[in-house]
Design a protein around this motif. Structure first.
Motif, PDB file in Angstrom:
ATOM      1  N   ASP A  95       0.837  -1.209   0.000  1.00 37.51           N
ATOM      2  CA  ASP A  95       0.000   0.000   0.000  1.00 37.51           C
ATOM      3  C   ASP A  95       0.866   1.250   0.000  1.00 37.51           C
ATOM      4  OD1 ASP A  95      -2.396  -1.341  -0.018  1.00 37.51           O
ATOM      5  OD2 ASP A  95      -2.814  -1.063   2.116  1.00 37.51           O
ATOM      6  N   ARG A  96       0.353   2.290  -0.651  1.00 38.23           N
ATOM      7  CA  ARG A  96       1.039   3.584  -0.694  1.00 38.23           C
ATOM      8  C   ARG A  96       0.256   4.564   0.175  1.00 38.23           C
ATOM      9  NH1 ARG A  96       4.756   4.161  -4.725  1.00 38.23           N
ATOM     10  NH2 ARG A  96       4.297   6.344  -5.027  1.00 38.23           N
ATOM     11  N   LEU A  97       0.945   5.147   1.156  1.00 43.36           N
ATOM     12  CA  LEU A  97       0.359   6.097   2.088  1.00 43.36           C
ATOM     13  C   LEU A  97       0.883   7.486   1.762  1.00 43.36           C
ATOM     14  CD1 LEU A  97      -1.145   6.765   4.789  1.00 43.36           C
ATOM     15  CD2 LEU A  97       1.031   6.302   5.928  1.00 43.36           C
ATOM     16  N   ARG A  98      -0.027   8.427   1.519  1.00 37.48           N
ATOM     17  CA  ARG A  98       0.380   9.817   1.272  1.00 37.48           C
ATOM     18  C   ARG A  98      -0.222  10.673   2.365  1.00 37.48           C
ATOM     19  NH1 ARG A  98      -2.071  13.956  -1.909  1.00 37.48           N
ATOM     20  NH2 ARG A  98      -3.333  12.406  -2.972  1.00 37.48           N
ATOM     21  N   VAL A  99       0.618  11.485   2.984  1.00 41.91           N
ATOM     22  CA  VAL A  99       0.190  12.384   4.052  1.00 41.91           C
ATOM     23  C   VAL A  99       0.298  13.806   3.522  1.00 41.91           C
ATOM     24  CG1 VAL A  99       0.599  13.134   6.414  1.00 41.91           C
ATOM     25  CG2 VAL A  99       1.027  10.759   5.770  1.00 41.91           C
ATOM     26  N   GLY A 100      -0.838  14.501   3.445  1.00 42.28           N
ATOM     27  CA  GLY A 100      -0.866  15.883   2.981  1.00 42.28           C
ATOM     28  C   GLY A 100      -1.042  15.995   1.481  1.00 42.28           C
ATOM     29  N   THR A 101      -1.146  17.261   1.038  1.00 41.04           N
ATOM     30  CA  THR A 101      -1.318  17.559  -0.381  1.00 41.04           C
ATOM     31  C   THR A 101      -0.345  18.662  -0.756  1.00 41.04           C
ATOM     32  OG1 THR A 101      -3.642  16.951  -0.230  1.00 41.04           O
ATOM     33  CG2 THR A 101      -3.015  18.272  -2.117  1.00 41.04           C
ATOM     34  N   PRO A 102       0.639  18.491  -1.618  1.00 39.42           N
ATOM     35  CA  PRO A 102       0.926  17.269  -2.336  1.00 39.42           C
ATOM     36  C   PRO A 102       1.483  16.168  -1.445  1.00 39.42           C
ATOM     37  CG  PRO A 102       2.631  18.854  -2.832  1.00 39.42           C
ATOM     38  CD  PRO A 102       1.595  19.541  -1.964  1.00 39.42           C
ATOM     39  N   GLY A 103       2.163  16.500  -0.377  1.00 39.78           N
ATOM     40  CA  GLY A 103       2.521  15.532   0.647  1.00 39.78           C
ATOM     41  C   GLY A 103       3.722  14.660   0.366  1.00 39.78           C
ATOM     42  N   VAL A 104       3.890  13.707   1.265  1.00 43.21           N
ATOM     43  CA  VAL A 104       4.982  12.744   1.232  1.00 43.21           C
ATOM     44  C   VAL A 104       4.353  11.362   1.030  1.00 43.21           C
ATOM     45  CG1 VAL A 104       6.810  11.690   2.612  1.00 43.21           C
ATOM     46  CG2 VAL A 104       6.369  14.132   2.799  1.00 43.21           C
ATOM     47  N   VAL A 105       4.948  10.556   0.155  1.00 38.83           N
ATOM     48  CA  VAL A 105       4.421   9.214  -0.115  1.00 38.83           C
ATOM     49  C   VAL A 105       5.336   8.177   0.514  1.00 38.83           C
ATOM     50  CG1 VAL A 105       3.850   7.531  -1.912  1.00 38.83           C
ATOM     51  CG2 VAL A 105       3.362   9.956  -2.276  1.00 38.83           C
ATOM     52  N   LEU A 106       4.726   7.246   1.250  1.00 41.06           N
ATOM     53  CA  LEU A 106       5.448   6.134   1.863  1.00 41.06           C
ATOM     54  C   LEU A 106       4.829   4.838   1.356  1.00 41.06           C
ATOM     55  CD1 LEU A 106       5.216   7.543   5.462  1.00 41.06           C
ATOM     56  CD2 LEU A 106       7.222   7.625   4.001  1.00 41.06           C
ATOM     57  N   GLU A 107       5.656   3.812   1.150  1.00 41.42           N
ATOM     58  CA  GLU A 107       5.135   2.517   0.715  1.00 41.42           C
ATOM     59  C   GLU A 107       5.432   1.486   1.787  1.00 41.42           C
ATOM     60  OE1 GLU A 107       5.338  -0.608  -3.017  1.00 41.42           O
ATOM     61  OE2 GLU A 107       6.185   1.387  -3.231  1.00 41.42           O
ATOM     62  N   LEU A 108       4.380   0.777   2.211  1.00 45.37           N
ATOM     63  CA  LEU A 108       4.537  -0.255   3.230  1.00 45.37           C
ATOM     64  C   LEU A 108       5.116  -1.503   2.561  1.00 45.37           C
ATOM     65  CD1 LEU A 108       4.082  -1.098   6.164  1.00 45.37           C
ATOM     66  CD2 LEU A 108       1.820  -1.891   5.485  1.00 45.37           C
ATOM     67  N   VAL A 109       6.303  -1.887   2.984  1.00 46.91           N
ATOM     68  CA  VAL A 109       6.992  -3.019   2.379  1.00 46.91           C
ATOM     69  C   VAL A 109       6.563  -4.322   3.020  1.00 46.91           C
ATOM     70  CG1 VAL A 109       9.260  -4.050   1.957  1.00 46.91           C
ATOM     71  CG2 VAL A 109       8.956  -1.587   1.757  1.00 46.91           C
ATOM     72  N   SER A 110       6.431  -4.320   4.347  1.00 43.06           N
ATOM     73  CA  SER A 110       6.109  -5.539   5.067  1.00 43.06           C
ATOM     74  C   SER A 110       5.335  -5.184   6.330  1.00 43.06           C
ATOM     75  CB  SER A 110       7.383  -6.289   5.436  1.00 43.06           C
ATOM     76  OG  SER A 110       7.116  -7.414   6.209  1.00 43.06           O
ATOM     77  N   ALA A 111       4.424  -6.052   6.710  1.00 41.36           N
ATOM     78  CA  ALA A 111       3.682  -5.901   7.962  1.00 41.36           C
ATOM     79  C   ALA A 111       3.774  -7.223   8.707  1.00 41.36           C
ATOM     80  CB  ALA A 111       2.238  -5.523   7.698  1.00 41.36           C
ATOM     81  N   GLY A 112       4.214  -7.162   9.972  1.00 37.44           N
ATOM     82  CA  GLY A 112       4.387  -8.419  10.704  1.00 37.44           C
ATOM     83  C   GLY A 112       3.526  -8.529  11.900  1.00 37.44           C
TER      84      GLY A 112
END
Length: 46
Positions: A29-46
């Motif tokens: 999943d790709r998480l974006r905070v704000g507009t235009p914001g910063v994009v983070l991608e979740l690589v792994s969830a444990g």
């Protein structure tokens, strides 16, 4: 399981969709905070 909660005034987006309240994140999943914001991608969830 990973949760994200939106407390911002500029929006929190998961895979391009603005969330209201809470959303569950999954690997890839790709998480974006704000507009235009910063994009983070979740690589792994444990």
């Amino acid at each position: 399981m990973v949760w994200v909660t939106d407390y911002s005034r500029y929006g929190t987006f998961v895979n391009g969709e603005r969330i209201a309240g809470k959303a569950v994140l999954a690997a890839g999943d790709r998480l974006r905070v704000g507009t235009p914001g910063v994009v983070l991608e979740l690589v792994s969830a444990g």
